[in-house]
Design a protein around this motif. Structure first.
Motif, mmCIF file in Angstrom:
data_model
loop_
_atom_site.group_PDB
_atom_site.id
_atom_site.type_symbol
_atom_site.label_atom_id
_atom_site.label_comp_id
_atom_site.label_asym_id
_atom_site.label_seq_id
_atom_site.Cartn_x
_atom_site.Cartn_y
_atom_site.Cartn_z
ATOM 1 N N PHE A 109 21.616 19.143 44.642
ATOM 2 C CA PHE A 109 21.840 17.829 43.594
ATOM 3 C C PHE A 109 22.119 16.007 44.925
ATOM 4 O O PHE A 109 23.164 16.015 44.510
ATOM 5 N N ALA A 110 20.980 15.220 44.867
ATOM 6 C CA ALA A 110 21.558 13.966 45.281
ATOM 7 C C ALA A 110 21.511 13.300 44.345
ATOM 8 O O ALA A 110 20.795 11.719 45.239
ATOM 9 N N ALA A 111 21.618 13.402 43.228
ATOM 10 C CA ALA A 111 20.583 12.272 42.110
ATOM 11 C C ALA A 111 21.800 10.334 42.115
ATOM 12 O O ALA A 111 21.272 10.045 42.269
ATOM 13 N N GLY A 112 22.906 11.226 42.446
ATOM 14 C CA GLY A 112 23.477 9.426 42.664
ATOM 15 C C GLY A 112 23.648 8.683 44.363
ATOM 16 O O GLY A 112 24.170 8.062 44.242
ATOM 17 N N VAL A 113 22.546 9.566 45.427
ATOM 18 C CA VAL A 113 22.761 8.630 46.515
ATOM 19 C C VAL A 113 21.863 7.544 46.885
ATOM 20 O O VAL A 113 20.359 8.378 46.289
ATOM 21 N N ASP A 114 22.231 6.543 47.275
ATOM 22 C CA ASP A 114 21.454 5.322 46.771
ATOM 23 C C ASP A 114 20.506 5.450 48.586
ATOM 24 O O ASP A 114 21.011 5.599 49.710
ATOM 25 N N GLU A 115 19.417 6.002 48.193
ATOM 26 C CA GLU A 115 18.428 6.485 50.165
ATOM 27 C C GLU A 115 18.578 4.555 50.797
ATOM 28 O O GLU A 115 18.304 5.099 51.880
ATOM 29 N N GLN A 116 18.490 3.767 50.484
ATOM 30 C CA GLN A 116 17.887 2.505 51.105
ATOM 31 C C GLN A 116 19.482 2.087 52.164
ATOM 32 O O GLN A 116 18.949 1.916 52.315
ATOM 33 N N ALA A 117 20.427 2.732 50.751
ATOM 34 C CA ALA A 117 21.342 1.631 51.116
ATOM 35 C C ALA A 117 22.204 3.004 52.872
ATOM 36 O O ALA A 117 22.308 2.075 53.615
ATOM 37 N N PHE A 118 21.756 3.908 52.281
ATOM 38 C CA PHE A 118 21.601 5.547 53.386
ATOM 39 C C PHE A 118 20.767 4.726 54.525
ATOM 40 O O PHE A 118 21.957 4.313 56.185
ATOM 41 N N LYS A 119 20.215 4.194 54.520
ATOM 42 C CA LYS A 119 18.862 4.473 55.861
ATOM 43 C C LYS A 119 19.594 2.587 56.540
ATOM 44 O O LYS A 119 19.353 2.250 57.664
ATOM 45 N N ASP A 120 20.122 1.813 55.925
ATOM 46 C CA ASP A 120 20.590 0.618 55.893
ATOM 47 C C ASP A 120 21.497 1.068 57.465
ATOM 48 O O ASP A 120 21.993 0.043 57.999
ATOM 49 N N LEU A 121 22.501 1.888 56.347
ATOM 50 C CA LEU A 121 23.826 1.872 57.051
ATOM 51 C C LEU A 121 23.753 2.468 58.738
ATOM 52 O O LEU A 121 23.858 2.717 59.798
ATOM 53 N N ILE A 122 22.567 3.794 58.499
ATOM 54 C CA ILE A 122 22.141 4.627 60.069
ATOM 55 C C ILE A 122 21.120 3.554 60.486
ATOM 56 O O ILE A 122 21.401 3.269 61.914
#
Length: 124
Positions: free
Chosen positions: A41-54
């Motif tokens: 379950f990864a409901a609270g993860v902001d995918e775009q922010a994670f991609k920007d960080l990477i």
């Protein structure tokens, strides 16, 4: 009697080793089965922010590759030339310096163009 006891000990060691291998393999299989049936379950993860960080870490590496390939080729050619300079005449005739320089340049050019094309299309 000693031969029999040595034989039994060696058989026991073999059985213990095989048993340990079997237990280890079964535990790996069991862990894999458990993890494959577990819901993530990864409901609270902001995918775009994670991609920007990477991307903030990877973009400088991607850009440096475009400079590292020609620099590595120049260094390799310089090392080959220095080695050739210190060889005697017989070894210089056997060693095709111009051919090696051309091959190194072709390989660097292909690697550079591949990296550039991948960067243009946004693959890397």
């Amino acid at each position: 009697m000693k031969k029999i006891s040595k034989m039994l000990l060696s058989i026991g060691k073999t059985i213990n080793k095989n048993r340990k291998d079997l237990v280890f393999r079964l535990s790996l299989v069991g862990t894999g089965l458990f993890l494959s049936t577990t819901n993530v379950f990864a409901a609270g993860v902001d995918e775009q922010a994670f991609k920007d960080l990477i991307d903030s870490f990877l973009n400088p590496l991607k850009n440096s590759i475009l400079y590292a390939i020609p620099a590595a080729a120049v260094i390799a050619i310089a090392i080959m030339a220095m080695r050739n300079f210190f060889k005697n005449e017989e070894q210089k005739e056997e060693f095709d310096l111009i051919g090696k320089i051309i091959k190194t340049g072709i390989i660097a050019g292909l690697a550079q163009s591949a990296a550039l094309v991948l960067k243009i299309f946004g693959v890397v």
